[in-house]
Write a protein that holds these residues in place. Structure first.
Motif, PDB file in Angstrom:
ATOM      1  N   SER A   1     -12.058 -18.211  -4.142  1.00  0.00           N
ATOM      2  CA  SER A   1     -11.862 -16.942  -3.446  1.00  0.00           C
ATOM      3  C   SER A   1     -10.383 -16.699  -3.197  1.00  0.00           C
ATOM      4  CB  SER A   1     -12.634 -16.921  -2.130  1.00  0.00           C
ATOM      5  OG  SER A   1     -12.106 -17.896  -1.262  1.00  0.00           O
ATOM      6  N   GLU A   2     -10.053 -15.433  -3.118  1.00  0.00           N
ATOM      7  CA  GLU A   2      -8.665 -15.052  -2.881  1.00  0.00           C
ATOM      8  C   GLU A   2      -8.438 -14.861  -1.387  1.00  0.00           C
ATOM      9  OE1 GLU A   2      -6.997 -12.069  -5.561  1.00  0.00           O
ATOM     10  OE2 GLU A   2      -9.011 -11.901  -6.340  1.00  0.00           O
ATOM     11  N   PRO A   3      -7.245 -15.141  -0.906  1.00  0.00           N
ATOM     12  CA  PRO A   3      -6.967 -14.884   0.502  1.00  0.00           C
ATOM     13  C   PRO A   3      -7.005 -13.383   0.766  1.00  0.00           C
ATOM     14  CG  PRO A   3      -4.956 -15.541  -0.638  1.00  0.00           C
ATOM     15  CD  PRO A   3      -6.096 -15.707  -1.608  1.00  0.00           C
ATOM     16  N   ALA A   4      -7.540 -13.017   1.880  1.00  0.00           N
ATOM     17  CA  ALA A   4      -7.607 -11.603   2.237  1.00  0.00           C
ATOM     18  C   ALA A   4      -6.388 -11.230   3.057  1.00  0.00           C
ATOM     19  CB  ALA A   4      -8.882 -11.326   3.033  1.00  0.00           C
ATOM     20  N   SER A   5      -5.934 -10.025   2.864  1.00  0.00           N
ATOM     21  CA  SER A   5      -4.889  -9.486   3.715  1.00  0.00           C
ATOM     22  C   SER A   5      -5.328  -8.080   4.091  1.00  0.00           C
ATOM     23  CB  SER A   5      -3.540  -9.469   3.000  1.00  0.00           C
ATOM     24  OG  SER A   5      -3.559  -8.549   1.934  1.00  0.00           O
ATOM     25  N   GLU A   6      -4.657  -7.481   5.028  1.00  0.00           N
ATOM     26  CA  GLU A   6      -5.074  -6.158   5.465  1.00  0.00           C
ATOM     27  C   GLU A   6      -4.190  -5.048   4.955  1.00  0.00           C
ATOM     28  OE1 GLU A   6      -6.271  -5.666   9.454  1.00  0.00           O
ATOM     29  OE2 GLU A   6      -7.202  -7.623   9.550  1.00  0.00           O
ATOM     30  N   SER A   7      -3.011  -5.395   4.394  1.00  0.00           N
ATOM     31  CA  SER A   7      -2.143  -4.345   3.884  1.00  0.00           C
ATOM     32  C   SER A   7      -1.355  -4.845   2.691  1.00  0.00           C
ATOM     33  CB  SER A   7      -1.194  -3.842   4.973  1.00  0.00           C
ATOM     34  OG  SER A   7      -0.278  -4.839   5.335  1.00  0.00           O
ATOM     35  N   LEU A   8      -0.833  -3.889   1.925  1.00  0.00           N
ATOM     36  CA  LEU A   8      -0.028  -4.179   0.756  1.00  0.00           C
ATOM     37  C   LEU A   8       1.423  -3.846   1.056  1.00  0.00           C
ATOM     38  CD1 LEU A   8      -2.544  -2.568  -1.699  1.00  0.00           C
ATOM     39  CD2 LEU A   8      -2.051  -4.988  -1.528  1.00  0.00           C
ATOM     40  N   SER A   9       2.327  -4.326   0.209  1.00  0.00           N
ATOM     41  CA  SER A   9       3.752  -4.133   0.471  1.00  0.00           C
ATOM     42  C   SER A   9       4.155  -2.665   0.530  1.00  0.00           C
ATOM     43  CB  SER A   9       4.577  -4.861  -0.590  1.00  0.00           C
ATOM     44  OG  SER A   9       4.301  -4.337  -1.869  1.00  0.00           O
ATOM     45  N   GLN A  10       3.442  -1.787  -0.163  1.00  0.00           N
ATOM     46  CA  GLN A  10       3.768  -0.367  -0.131  1.00  0.00           C
ATOM     47  C   GLN A  10       3.261   0.309   1.149  1.00  0.00           C
ATOM     48  OE1 GLN A  10       2.424  -1.998  -2.629  1.00  0.00           O
ATOM     49  NE2 GLN A  10       3.543  -1.576  -4.490  1.00  0.00           N
TER      50      GLN A  10
ATOM     51  N   THR B   1      -3.168   0.245   3.301  1.00  0.00           N
ATOM     52  CA  THR B   1      -4.012  -0.690   4.016  1.00  0.00           C
ATOM     53  C   THR B   1      -5.474  -0.483   3.677  1.00  0.00           C
ATOM     54  OG1 THR B   1      -4.258   0.807   5.891  1.00  0.00           O
ATOM     55  CG2 THR B   1      -2.421  -0.751   5.976  1.00  0.00           C
ATOM     56  N   VAL B   2      -6.291  -1.440   4.112  1.00  0.00           N
ATOM     57  CA  VAL B   2      -7.737  -1.277   4.024  1.00  0.00           C
ATOM     58  C   VAL B   2      -8.079   0.045   4.695  1.00  0.00           C
ATOM     59  CG1 VAL B   2      -9.930  -2.177   4.892  1.00  0.00           C
ATOM     60  CG2 VAL B   2      -8.254  -3.736   3.879  1.00  0.00           C
ATOM     61  N   GLY B   3      -8.916   0.821   4.037  1.00  0.00           N
ATOM     62  CA  GLY B   3      -9.259   2.150   4.537  1.00  0.00           C
ATOM     63  C   GLY B   3      -8.523   3.261   3.800  1.00  0.00           C
ATOM     64  N   PHE B   4      -7.487   2.906   3.003  1.00  0.00           N
ATOM     65  CA  PHE B   4      -6.750   3.906   2.221  1.00  0.00           C
ATOM     66  C   PHE B   4      -7.717   4.576   1.247  1.00  0.00           C
ATOM     67  CE2 PHE B   4      -4.056   5.063  -1.456  1.00  0.00           C
ATOM     68  CZ  PHE B   4      -3.233   5.988  -0.817  1.00  0.00           C
TER      69      PHE B   4
ATOM     70  N   THR C   1     -12.367   4.285  -1.654  1.00  0.00           N
ATOM     71  CA  THR C   1     -11.810   3.741  -0.416  1.00  0.00           C
ATOM     72  C   THR C   1     -11.562   2.254  -0.602  1.00  0.00           C
ATOM     73  OG1 THR C   1     -13.005   5.373   0.892  1.00  0.00           O
ATOM     74  CG2 THR C   1     -12.192   3.432   2.063  1.00  0.00           C
ATOM     75  N   LEU C   2     -10.353   1.811  -0.285  1.00  0.00           N
ATOM     76  CA  LEU C   2      -9.982   0.401  -0.370  1.00  0.00           C
ATOM     77  C   LEU C   2     -10.636  -0.350   0.782  1.00  0.00           C
ATOM     78  CD1 LEU C   2      -8.149  -1.762  -1.715  1.00  0.00           C
ATOM     79  CD2 LEU C   2      -6.314  -0.959  -0.219  1.00  0.00           C
ATOM     80  N   VAL C   3     -11.470  -1.342   0.466  1.00  0.00           N
ATOM     81  CA  VAL C   3     -12.174  -2.073   1.528  1.00  0.00           C
ATOM     82  C   VAL C   3     -11.813  -3.549   1.604  1.00  0.00           C
ATOM     83  CG1 VAL C   3     -14.119  -0.468   1.623  1.00  0.00           C
ATOM     84  CG2 VAL C   3     -14.258  -2.469   0.124  1.00  0.00           C
TER      85      VAL C   3
END
Length: 138
Positions: free
Chosen positions: A2-11, A14-17, A87-89
């Motif tokens: 599994s990949e580590p989860a994060s809540e936002s990207l460098s740009q 975020t989740v919900g975008f 939607t990015l979840v």
């Protein structure tokens, strides 16, 4: 693995975008009686909104890896105006999980005339799905 989860990207995405597209369904796309359009029409729109979402979040078109779920809930008809939303979840190292929904926001009303149409309030949900896209390592 599994990949580590994060809540936002460098740009800053975020989740919900969310990204949405609207498209008129031409009569030339009707394949079945009653001016019905095949269910893949909505899936094609999902690919387009997923591409824009990846460009906006990762600066790359990404690749669609697959669908985990697809539900066809109502028919799409020629003369519809469809709105597809991604939607990015979930954000992994290289994968992104997206939820999709396609809704009919306008529908032709041929009983009133050849070019008559109605705005649907509320819209009719025609397709829902969940899928994964993969982007290059940063």
């Amino acid at each position: 693995m599994s990949e580590p989860a994060s809540e936002s990207l460098s740009q800053g995405r975020t989740v919900g975008f969310t990204v949405s597209h609207r498209r008129y369904v031409p009569h030339s796309h009707a394949h079945y009686g009653g001016n019905l359009v095949d269910g893949a029409y909505g899936l094609g729109m999902f690919g387009d909104v997923a591409t824009e979402l990846c460009v906006r979040t990762d600066g790359d078109e990404g690749l669609f890896a697959g669908y985990a779920e697809v539900e066809f809930l109502a028919p799409i008809q020629a003369g519809d105006v469809i709105e597809a939303t991604a939607t990015l979840v979930r954000i992994g190292t290289r994968s992104r999980t997206l939820e999709f929904e396609a809704r009919v926001v306008c529908r032709s009303a041929p009983e009133r005339g050849p070019s008559a149409a109605d705005v649907l309030d509320p819209p009719v949900v025609v397709t829902r799905a969940k899928g994964t896209v993969v982007v290059p390592a940063s």
